[in-house]
Design an enzyme around this catalytic site. Structure first.
Site, PDB file in Angstrom:
ATOM      1  N   ASP A   1      -0.409  -1.648   1.144  1.00  0.00           N
ATOM      2  CA  ASP A   1      -0.516  -3.019   1.646  1.00  0.00           C
ATOM      3  C   ASP A   1      -0.994  -3.985   0.572  1.00  0.00           C
ATOM      4  O   ASP A   1      -0.814  -5.192   0.690  1.00  0.00           O
ATOM      5  CB  ASP A   1      -1.472  -3.049   2.849  1.00  0.00           C
ATOM      6  CG  ASP A   1      -1.498  -4.415   3.526  1.00  0.00           C
ATOM      7  OD1 ASP A   1      -0.417  -4.878   3.943  1.00  0.00           O
ATOM      8  OD2 ASP A   1      -2.584  -5.015   3.633  1.00  0.00           O
ATOM      9  N   ARG A   2      -1.623  -3.463  -0.486  1.00  0.00           N
ATOM     10  CA  ARG A   2      -2.126  -4.322  -1.564  1.00  0.00           C
ATOM     11  C   ARG A   2      -1.018  -4.794  -2.495  1.00  0.00           C
ATOM     12  O   ARG A   2      -1.216  -5.720  -3.277  1.00  0.00           O
ATOM     13  CB  ARG A   2      -3.197  -3.579  -2.378  1.00  0.00           C
ATOM     14  CG  ARG A   2      -4.497  -3.383  -1.631  1.00  0.00           C
ATOM     15  CD  ARG A   2      -5.212  -4.691  -1.413  1.00  0.00           C
ATOM     16  NE  ARG A   2      -6.324  -4.553  -0.481  1.00  0.00           N
ATOM     17  CZ  ARG A   2      -7.026  -5.556  -0.010  1.00  0.00           C
ATOM     18  NH1 ARG A   2      -6.705  -6.792  -0.384  1.00  0.00           N
ATOM     19  NH2 ARG A   2      -8.009  -5.368   0.828  1.00  0.00           N
TER      20      ARG A   2
ATOM     21  N   LEU B   1      -2.076 -11.110   7.854  1.00  0.00           N
ATOM     22  CA  LEU B   1      -1.340 -12.307   7.425  1.00  0.00           C
ATOM     23  C   LEU B   1      -0.854 -12.218   5.981  1.00  0.00           C
ATOM     24  O   LEU B   1      -0.295 -13.177   5.459  1.00  0.00           O
ATOM     25  CB  LEU B   1      -2.240 -13.542   7.574  1.00  0.00           C
ATOM     26  CG  LEU B   1      -2.656 -13.886   9.011  1.00  0.00           C
ATOM     27  CD1 LEU B   1      -3.651 -15.028   9.007  1.00  0.00           C
ATOM     28  CD2 LEU B   1      -1.446 -14.240   9.860  1.00  0.00           C
ATOM     29  N   ARG B   2      -1.082 -11.072   5.361  1.00  0.00           N
ATOM     30  CA  ARG B   2      -0.689 -10.953   3.954  1.00  0.00           C
ATOM     31  C   ARG B   2       0.827 -11.103   3.793  1.00  0.00           C
ATOM     32  O   ARG B   2       1.309 -11.657   2.808  1.00  0.00           O
ATOM     33  CB  ARG B   2      -1.177  -9.613   3.396  1.00  0.00           C
ATOM     34  CG  ARG B   2      -1.190  -9.563   1.874  1.00  0.00           C
ATOM     35  CD  ARG B   2      -1.926  -8.353   1.349  1.00  0.00           C
ATOM     36  NE  ARG B   2      -3.358  -8.554   1.393  1.00  0.00           N
ATOM     37  CZ  ARG B   2      -4.205  -7.740   2.008  1.00  0.00           C
ATOM     38  NH1 ARG B   2      -3.765  -6.686   2.640  1.00  0.00           N
ATOM     39  NH2 ARG B   2      -5.495  -7.984   1.998  1.00  0.00           N
ATOM     40  N   GLY B   3       1.590 -10.607   4.753  1.00  0.00           N
ATOM     41  CA  GLY B   3       3.051 -10.732   4.693  1.00  0.00           C
ATOM     42  C   GLY B   3       3.506 -12.179   4.708  1.00  0.00           C
ATOM     43  O   GLY B   3       4.408 -12.575   3.956  1.00  0.00           O
TER      44      GLY B   3
END
Length: 421
Positions: free
Chosen positions: A278-279, A359-361
């Site tokens: 995910d990073r 919300l990173r996407g």
């Protein structure tokens, strides 16, 4: 090289499709290297590329300031090293190349995870990026490549000197690319503290590690899915906070560690931990080239390079320079690129309907679309820009369904057209 940036593999037949139509076209316009103009600037192919509380110890760094003569020696040594395969000579693999270029234009995208078959040029392509990296301002002699204008990217000593009003020597240097070996020890990655000197002299003698060298640069991990868990934990901590903290025997030292994380690997050799996956801002999938003529061209180009690397690099010098100009123009143009509120809402709707956690996407998709618009020399993001980058920004953030056989990138692009149409 006729085309620097082709279509991404999952969006190759979709990205240029008119949003008002449900029909598919077979290709999207590639970005040419022929001279063109856009928005009053010249582009190639239309592409305009407070102080912390002081410790009772006095902090000293093992690294010393580099003299001009030492810098000249390093430049000469670099020229004598085995030449790197030129980025412009990489045949195919457009999705991977595009993701790498977008991260150079906007490092805040958060890096690239490249997964694919063995022998598909993943490591070669990443390492070939070295020649295209732009120059940045750093404080001369500082082991952390401190930014003289950004307190968040400064080491403690530099920040204290600025608070005192001291003038610091500033030089321009190319962005670093640091390789993190799979067998590296934690001390080599994080840095070490000389405990004996601390106890006897009251001095924090700190020898910076790979994370210090990678600050404001690129940290590349080949076969990242085979990385030991304790090193994965270190990367997670630094990637989350932007700082590396070393603690030994009650002594603690922190320094900035903001880097573009690039990883590559073969999915057959194991999956990556979800927390680390995910990073990565973007995820590129690389496949083996099936076209026989293209395979022959790749073999011939590699043979030419192995026979005479310097001569081979000279033959691609003009294309390399054009690529550097594209990247430089795009980096300077990026702050002026805008994305409409309506497009932002639709991006978030795609993420919500795909059940993307966090919300990173959303953030990465917005940034990548802006970087692509800047690369194309435009001051506004279009739906086609989003269609090109959204599979790479979201495919690794979808929840795994063991019964699902379709590629996750195709799921993303189908949902994109459902929302944007």
């Amino acid at each position: 090289m006729a085309s620097v940036l082709g279509s991404c593999s999952t969006a190759a037949t979709l990205a240029s499709r008119p949003l008002s139509s449900r029909t598919y076209r077979t290709s999207i316009p590639s970005l040419s290297l022929t001279p063109g103009k856009s928005f009053g600037r010249k582009f190639y192919g239309g592409i305009g590329i407070h102080g912390k509380k002081r410790s009772q110890f006095h902090v000293t760094n093992v690294a010393t300031e580099i003299s001009p003569s030492e810098q000249a020696k390093r430049v000469a040594a670099k020229e004598n090293q085995r030449p790197v395969y030129p980025f412009a000579a990489i045949v195919g693999q457009d999705e991977m190349k595009l993701c790498l270029l977008l991260n150079v234009i906007d490092p805040k995208i958060g890096g690239v995870m490249i997964m694919g078959d063995r022998g598909t040029g993943k490591s070669t392509t990443v390492r070939s990026l070295v020649d295209l990296l732009p120059e940045i301002k750093v404080v001369s002699g500082d082991p952390y490549n401190s930014d003289p204008e950004d307190p968040e990217s400064m080491g403690a000593e530099v920040r204290e000197s600025i608070v005192k009003g001291e003038q610091l020597p500033v030089i321009k240097t190319k962005i670093n690319m640091v390789d993190l070996p799979l067998g590296a020890t934690e001390d080599r990655v994080c840095g070490t503290i000389d405990i004996e000197k601390a106890l006897t002299e009251g001095v924090k003698a700190f020898e910076p590690g790979l994370l210090a060298k990678a600050n404001r640069g690129i940290l590349y991990v080949d076969e990242v899915n085979l990385l030991d868990d304790h090193l994965v934990d270190v990367l997670l901590d630094s990637a989350a906070s932007g700082w590396n903290t070393v603690e030994r025997e009650g002594i603690s030292i922190s320094h900035p560690a903001r880097f573009i994380l690039i990883g590559s690997g073969n999915p057959e050799e194991g999956e990556l931990r979800p927390q680390l996956l995910d990073r990565f801002g973007m995820h590129a999938q690389v496949g083996t080239v099936r076209d026989a003529e293209l395979r022959v061209k790749i073999v011939e180009e590699r043979a030419r390079f192995d026979k005479n690397p310097k001569e081979f690099r000279v033959s691609y010098e003009a294309e390399q320079e054009k690529l550097q100009e594209q990247i430089g123009a795009a980096r300077s143009y990026l702050p002026s690129v805008q994305i409409d509120q309506d497009l932002k809402v639709k991006i978030s709707k795609v993420c919500a309907e795909l059940n993307v956690d966090g919300l990173r996407g959303d953030i990465v998709t917005n940034r990548a679309a802006k970087a692509l618009a800047a690369l194309k020399g435009r001051d506004k993001v279009t739906p086609e820009d989003i269609a090109t980058v959204i599979p790479n920004c979201l495919r690794h953030r979808l929840r795994k369904d063991p019964l699902e056989s379709i590629d996750s990138g195709l799921l993303v692009i189908e949902k994109f057209y459902e929302v944007f149409s």
